[in-house]
Structure formats: C-alpha cells, structure tokens
Design a protein around this motif. Structure first.
Motif, PDB file in Angstrom:
ATOM      1  N   PRO A 137       0.806  -1.230   0.000  1.00  0.00           N
ATOM      2  CA  PRO A 137       0.000   0.000   0.000  1.00  0.00           C
ATOM      3  C   PRO A 137       0.836   1.277   0.000  1.00  0.00           C
ATOM      4  O   PRO A 137       0.454   2.275  -0.637  1.00  0.00           O
ATOM      5  N   ARG A 138       1.957   1.278   0.685  1.00  0.00           N
ATOM      6  CA  ARG A 138       2.796   2.485   0.715  1.00  0.00           C
ATOM      7  C   ARG A 138       3.409   2.767  -0.657  1.00  0.00           C
ATOM      8  O   ARG A 138       3.566   3.935  -1.029  1.00  0.00           O
ATOM      9  N   ILE A 139       3.771   1.710  -1.377  1.00  0.00           N
ATOM     10  CA  ILE A 139       4.296   1.917  -2.736  1.00  0.00           C
ATOM     11  C   ILE A 139       3.209   2.503  -3.639  1.00  0.00           C
ATOM     12  O   ILE A 139       3.463   3.419  -4.431  1.00  0.00           O
ATOM     13  N   LEU A 140       1.991   1.976  -3.511  1.00  0.00           N
ATOM     14  CA  LEU A 140       0.894   2.422  -4.372  1.00  0.00           C
ATOM     15  C   LEU A 140       0.520   3.882  -4.122  1.00  0.00           C
ATOM     16  O   LEU A 140       0.152   4.602  -5.062  1.00  0.00           O
ATOM     17  N   HIS A 141       0.597   4.313  -2.873  1.00  0.00           N
ATOM     18  CA  HIS A 141       0.148   5.663  -2.512  1.00  0.00           C
ATOM     19  C   HIS A 141       1.299   6.617  -2.209  1.00  0.00           C
ATOM     20  O   HIS A 141       1.085   7.697  -1.652  1.00  0.00           O
ATOM     21  N   ALA A 142       2.503   6.244  -2.584  1.00  0.00           N
ATOM     22  CA  ALA A 142       3.653   7.115  -2.330  1.00  0.00           C
ATOM     23  C   ALA A 142       3.584   8.363  -3.204  1.00  0.00           C
ATOM     24  O   ALA A 142       3.206   8.292  -4.386  1.00  0.00           O
ATOM     25  N   PRO A 143       3.922   9.547  -2.662  1.00  0.00           N
ATOM     26  CA  PRO A 143       3.991  10.767  -3.486  1.00  0.00           C
ATOM     27  C   PRO A 143       5.006  10.585  -4.613  1.00  0.00           C
ATOM     28  O   PRO A 143       5.943   9.787  -4.510  1.00  0.00           O
ATOM     29  N   ASP A 144       4.835  11.325  -5.696  1.00  0.00           N
ATOM     30  CA  ASP A 144       5.706  11.171  -6.860  1.00  0.00           C
ATOM     31  C   ASP A 144       7.179  11.373  -6.513  1.00  0.00           C
ATOM     32  O   ASP A 144       8.051  10.693  -7.068  1.00  0.00           O
ATOM     33  N   LYS A 145       7.429  12.303  -5.594  1.00  0.00           N
ATOM     34  CA  LYS A 145       8.818  12.573  -5.245  1.00  0.00           C
ATOM     35  C   LYS A 145       9.491  11.334  -4.626  1.00  0.00           C
ATOM     36  O   LYS A 145      10.632  10.999  -4.958  1.00  0.00           O
ATOM     37  N   LYS A 146       8.760  10.644  -3.740  1.00  0.00           N
ATOM     38  CA  LYS A 146       9.311   9.428  -3.123  1.00  0.00           C
ATOM     39  C   LYS A 146       9.279   8.256  -4.104  1.00  0.00           C
ATOM     40  O   LYS A 146      10.182   7.421  -4.131  1.00  0.00           O
ATOM     41  N   TRP A 147       8.212   8.208  -4.895  1.00  0.00           N
ATOM     42  CA  TRP A 147       8.084   7.107  -5.866  1.00  0.00           C
ATOM     43  C   TRP A 147       9.258   7.081  -6.828  1.00  0.00           C
ATOM     44  O   TRP A 147       9.757   6.016  -7.208  1.00  0.00           O
ATOM     45  N   ASN A 148       9.733   8.244  -7.208  1.00  0.00           N
ATOM     46  CA  ASN A 148      10.840   8.321  -8.164  1.00  0.00           C
ATOM     47  C   ASN A 148      12.125   7.698  -7.613  1.00  0.00           C
ATOM     48  O   ASN A 148      13.008   7.298  -8.388  1.00  0.00           O
ATOM     49  N   LEU A 149      12.224   7.570  -6.270  1.00  0.00           N
ATOM     50  CA  LEU A 149      13.416   6.981  -5.680  1.00  0.00           C
ATOM     51  C   LEU A 149      13.512   5.473  -5.952  1.00  0.00           C
ATOM     52  O   LEU A 149      14.606   4.903  -5.971  1.00  0.00           O
ATOM     53  N   ILE A 150      12.373   4.819  -6.158  1.00  0.00           N
ATOM     54  CA  ILE A 150      12.372   3.380  -6.407  1.00  0.00           C
ATOM     55  C   ILE A 150      11.727   3.034  -7.747  1.00  0.00           C
ATOM     56  O   ILE A 150      11.532   1.844  -8.046  1.00  0.00           O
TER      57      ILE A 150
END
Length: 555
Positions: free
Chosen positions: A104-117
């Motif tokens: 769930p955290r991956i799915l709802h991560a903000p774009d800034k954090k999502w870009n890290l992974i």
C-alpha cells in the motif's frame, strides 16, 4: 537453542539496518520494509537448517562423536518442530507486513518518493494485483498454502488419527500417517518456489546479493545425499525372514537374517518398509536382538493402519499355534522350495542412533519400559546376557574362537548393573519376551540384572481383592519356580511401581555413582521420572554423590 536464537537475532538486525540505510526503499516504506526483510532473512536460515534434524545418518554419525556430549541429538525432532514454528511466525511477519504495509505504501507514495524506487519497477507505477500475480507473489502464495497443509496434517491430532471420527467421510483420508507423510513431501515444491522467490526480487538486482540459494545449497545437498544413501542401502530385494510370530496383545515379531557387514548397537532402531502395503511408507522400530546375534529382530505393536495391515498379511502365511505355544510361528528353514515367496517382502534401512545406545557410559542403569516401550531395553538385556556367558566361558576355559569379534566389547557390559522395570496392562504381554526373561533368571547367578514386571490391570499388592492372586503366586513360585501371571521365572508385581522407593533404594545402594535412567513409553510418566531425577539429584548429589541422568526415547 541459544546459538540458533542468536543467529536469527543477528540476521534480522543486520538486514533491518541494511534496509534502513537504503534511502529509496526506506523513504517509501519506512520500517515496514526493514521488518519484512529482516523476517525474510530468518526464514532463509530456518528453511535451510530445518532439513538437518531429519538427516538421520548424519545425526547418528555425530552422536557417536564427541559432539554427542554437547548437543542433545535425541531432541532432533523437537528441534525440527521448533524451527517449523519459527518458520510459521516468520511467514506471518514477512508476508503480513508486505501485504498490509509495504505494497500500500508503494501504491500511494507521493511522486517525489516514488521516483526513488521507480527504476526497480521499470518506471511503471504498479497496482496491488501486480504484486499478487507477479512471480514473487505467486510463488509466495503457493509456499504459504502448501506450508499450511503440511503444518496442519503434521499436528498430533491429524497424524495420530485423533480427529478422524470428527471429519466427514471424504475428508477422513486427511487424518493418519499417510496424509502426514505425503503432505510433508510437498516441501519439494516449496523449495523450488523458494529458489524462484529468492531470485525474482523487486528491490535487489545484483546476483550475489540474492542470498537465498547460498543458505539452501549445502543443507539440500546433505539431505539429498541422505535420501540416496537410504535408497541404495535398503535395496530392493528385501530381507530374508527367518521367523514370524504373532503374540497376544497384537504384537508381531519378525526375525530377519542379518546382512553381511550390518553393525549396530543395542538400543538403536531401524526403519522397515513393506512394498505390498505401501512403496513409500517407512516406519521406525527398535531392534530387540543383540549385536552378537546372527539375526535382526523387531517387535511391532499394531496401533495404526500400516501395522495392522502388516500383521494381517503375515498372519495369513503363519501356522496356527500348536502344543501350547503362544502366537503364530513360521520358520524359513522349514519351508519347501518356492514357499518362501509367499512371505511379504520387507526392506530395512538403518541402524539409527537412539538415547539407549549410550547405556555403556553408566555402571548402573534404571531401564523403564511401558508396554511395547520395553523393546529397546530387551536388546540391552540380551547384550548383557551375552556378556555374562562370555565371562562364564572364560572362567570355564571354554573356546572363544567363534566370539573373537566380541572379546574387546564384552567386559565393558559386565561392569554395568541394570534394573529393568517393565510395566504393562495386559497379562499376555509377558509372552513377548518370555524367553529372554527365563534366560536371565537362569544364567545371571551374580545378580547383575534385576527384573521387575508389573501388571497394572489388577489391584495393587496388599489390596484384599488381590490377596488370592498373591497367595497363588507365592505357592506356585515356591513349588515350580514359575510365576503364574507371566509364565516366567520372574515374579510379577501387581499395580504400579513406587518410583520414590525405587529411586531412594538406588541412591543409597549406589553412592557416588552416575545412574543412567532410560525410559520408553507414554509422556506422562516421562515427566514424573524426569522430575524425580532432578529432585534426587538435588537431594543426594551432595550427600551421597549419586546422580541420575534421564534419557527418554521418542515413543
């Protein structure tokens, strides 16, 4: 246990810190990914070492070495079960945290954090079902389902058929040893899935950081070697059966010709298979013959589907009792050509180590067997009897050329003093070992072996309701030298032994000695005897220097 727990704690902490330092994964999933990966690392360890306690040949080899005095190899199955519990907990933590927190955290991560992974997912933001239907997800689900099946059918209620009567007709096949045995071999699929699961990782791409195979390779190779050794050693031709007997109390006795080079110690056990019943099932039975005998004998109590069927097919080829003999007897030496083929084929694998094999470490032994639990101690008594005969032959100046292989071992047995307590509910049980009882009573003039038979299905001695039996016993023993209950020269006591009196007597008669207490039977008495050993160690170790060491057979 301490080393194992420390290893799990160290691996969990190491992996937890490692992922905490991975900025991208930690920023998105926080401590959830650290916890899940830490649990996964303990799972790798436990999935590797859970195979080792069931490598019987390896354990038998190690217990004969000096490691046997440090590591309690007798508790190998208990350790196997303990590791299984740790695996179940690790699966719950690893899978539960992934499903409920990481995904769930991956799915709802903000774009800034999502870009890290994002690079780990080829820059495509996944949905929840992406994780479930991925290779990692599918293999994980398969492993969990198969583990649930195997763990459930391995519980005491299913394995010992205790829930069979409560299950609907079609599901009754899920209870019993067969279901346990076949479900446990689902581990082959589990380990294949585990290899794949450990290779296809979302966040790890470098091959040498995918460490699952590193944990598993050596234990799997050892286990595969064990299975190959068992297969080739047991052969396919079967054992030559010399004698079959079916005694009262539903006990089947098999006397088999000893294969060339087959060596064992008193107290050890073997596995038997009857392909006519099942080509897969192997069942353990204590050896009741002595190492010096030219045959191997086992006594099998019919307490399950396999043993009942074994008794049935051997009973069909047995002759009916004649001339007062108990049981059904058949000897190969009396067979005509071709008749031997009617006997069921028996395959043998072993021998394997057991607690009772260490009896020579003690100068005084207390052997306690309940019912069929007497079997490992009968081999010990026969070995001691052979030792007595050896010494008598030496003293008489008899020729010992035929026993040359035993000359170095026999004197050690004679130094041992044995107290054998056999407790049984059925009077017919005494027929199982009538021969060895009479032989000991006749040959043991020095009183090295004390035999105590107890029959618990009647009132205890001293009770008015058992007075007539006690009087008849005394009269017949004095007149004929035979006990009317057992049919042997050994007096049968009524009721149960007074264990405190037994321990007190041994502690005072054997001051300053270590006494080996060996038990085979129901767990309830095992707990009582273990407590008594501890109690009398605290009470007499300082006063008399007497110490009791408790050993329990798996029953």
């Amino acid at each position: 246990m301490g080393v194992w727990i420390a290893l799990m704690g160290g691996l969990f902490t190491w992996k937890f810190i490692q992922y905490k330092q991975r900025r991208g994964a930690f920023e998105v999933m926080g401590y959830c990914v650290c916890t899940a990966k830490g649990a996964a690392e303990t799972l790798k360890l436990n999935m590797a070492i859970i195979l080792l306690p069931v490598c019987r040949n390896t354990i038998t080899l190690l217990r004969n070495a000096k490691l046997g005095s440090i590591i309690p190899f007798d508790d190998n199955l208990n350790f196997h079960k303990t590791i299984a519990v740790a695996i179940a907990l690790g699966v719950i933590v690893h899978g539960g945290v992934h499903l409920a927190c990481d995904f769930p955290r991956i799915l709802h991560a903000p774009d800034k954090k999502w870009n890290l992974i994002a690079g780990d997912f080829k820059y495509k933001r996944p949905d929840y079902w992406f994780f479930v239907r991925s290779t990692e997800g599918v293999t994980g689900v398969i492993m969990v389902v198969l583990m649930i099946v195997a763990f459930t059918l391995a519980t005491r209620w299913f394995r010992r058929n205790l829930v069979k009567s409560h299950l609907p007709g079609p599901l009754q096949r899920l209870a019993g040893f067969n279901a346990f045995w076949f479900s446990h071999h689902l581990f082959i699929i589990v380990y294949i899935c585990l290899f794949i699961h450990g290779i296809c990782l979302f966040l790890t791409h470098t091959w040498y950081k995918k460490t699952t195979w590193m944990y598993l390779c050596l234990p799997i190779l050892i286990y595969m070697g064990e299975r190959c050794l068992r297969f080739f050693r047991s052969g396919t031709t079967g054992m030559k059966i010399m004698k079959v007997a079916v005694y009262p109390g539903n006990v089947l006795t098999l006397h088999m010709n000893k294969p060339q080079g087959f060596k064992y110690k008193s107290g050890q056990y073997v596995f038997l298979q009857c392909p006519d019943i099942s080509p897969f099932e192997w069942h353990p039975f204590s050896i009741t013959s002595a190492p010096a005998d030219d045959y191997i004998s086992v006594h099998i109590r019919t307490s399950g589907d396999w043993t009942q069927e074994l008794k049935r097919i051997f009973s069909e080829v047995c002759e009916r009792p004649m001339g007062g003999k108990s049981g059904l007897l058949r000897k190969d030496c009396n067979m005509i050509d071709g008749e031997e083929q009617k006997l069921p084929r028996i395959l043998l694998d072993g021998p394997y180590g057991a607690p009772a094999q260490d009896y020579k470490k003690y100068e005084v032994m207390l052997l306690v067997g309940l019912g069929i639990g007497a079997t490992p101690f009968i081999s010990i008594l026969k070995d001691m009897l052979n030792s007595l005969r050896f010494i008598e032959a030496q003293e008489d100046g008899a020729s010992l050329s035929d026993n040359s292989t035993q000359t170095k071992k026999e004197p050690n047995c004679v130094k041992t003093r044995a107290y054998f307590y056999w407790v049984t509910r059925e009077q017919g049980s005494f027929d199982w070992f009538k021969g060895i009882m009479n032989e000991i009573a006749e040959c043991d003039q020095k009183g090295i072996i004390e035999l105590h038979n107890y029959l618990t299905s009647v009132y205890e001695e001293g009770d008015a309701r058992s007075a007539l039996i006690t009087m008849l016993q005394a009269l017949n023993q004095a007149k004929n030298g035979v006990d009317i209950l057992s049919g042997t020269r050994v007096r049968t006591h009524l009721g149960r032994p007074k264990w405190r009196k037994v321990f007190s007597k041994m502690a005072t008669n054997h001051k300053g000695e270590r006494i080996g207490v060996f038990y085979c039977g129901a767990p309830v008495l095992a707990n009582d005897l273990r407590s008594l050993c501890q109690e009398y160690n605290d009470k007499y170790s300082n006063t008399y220097g007497t110490r009791f060491d408790f050993h329990k057979e798996n029953f």
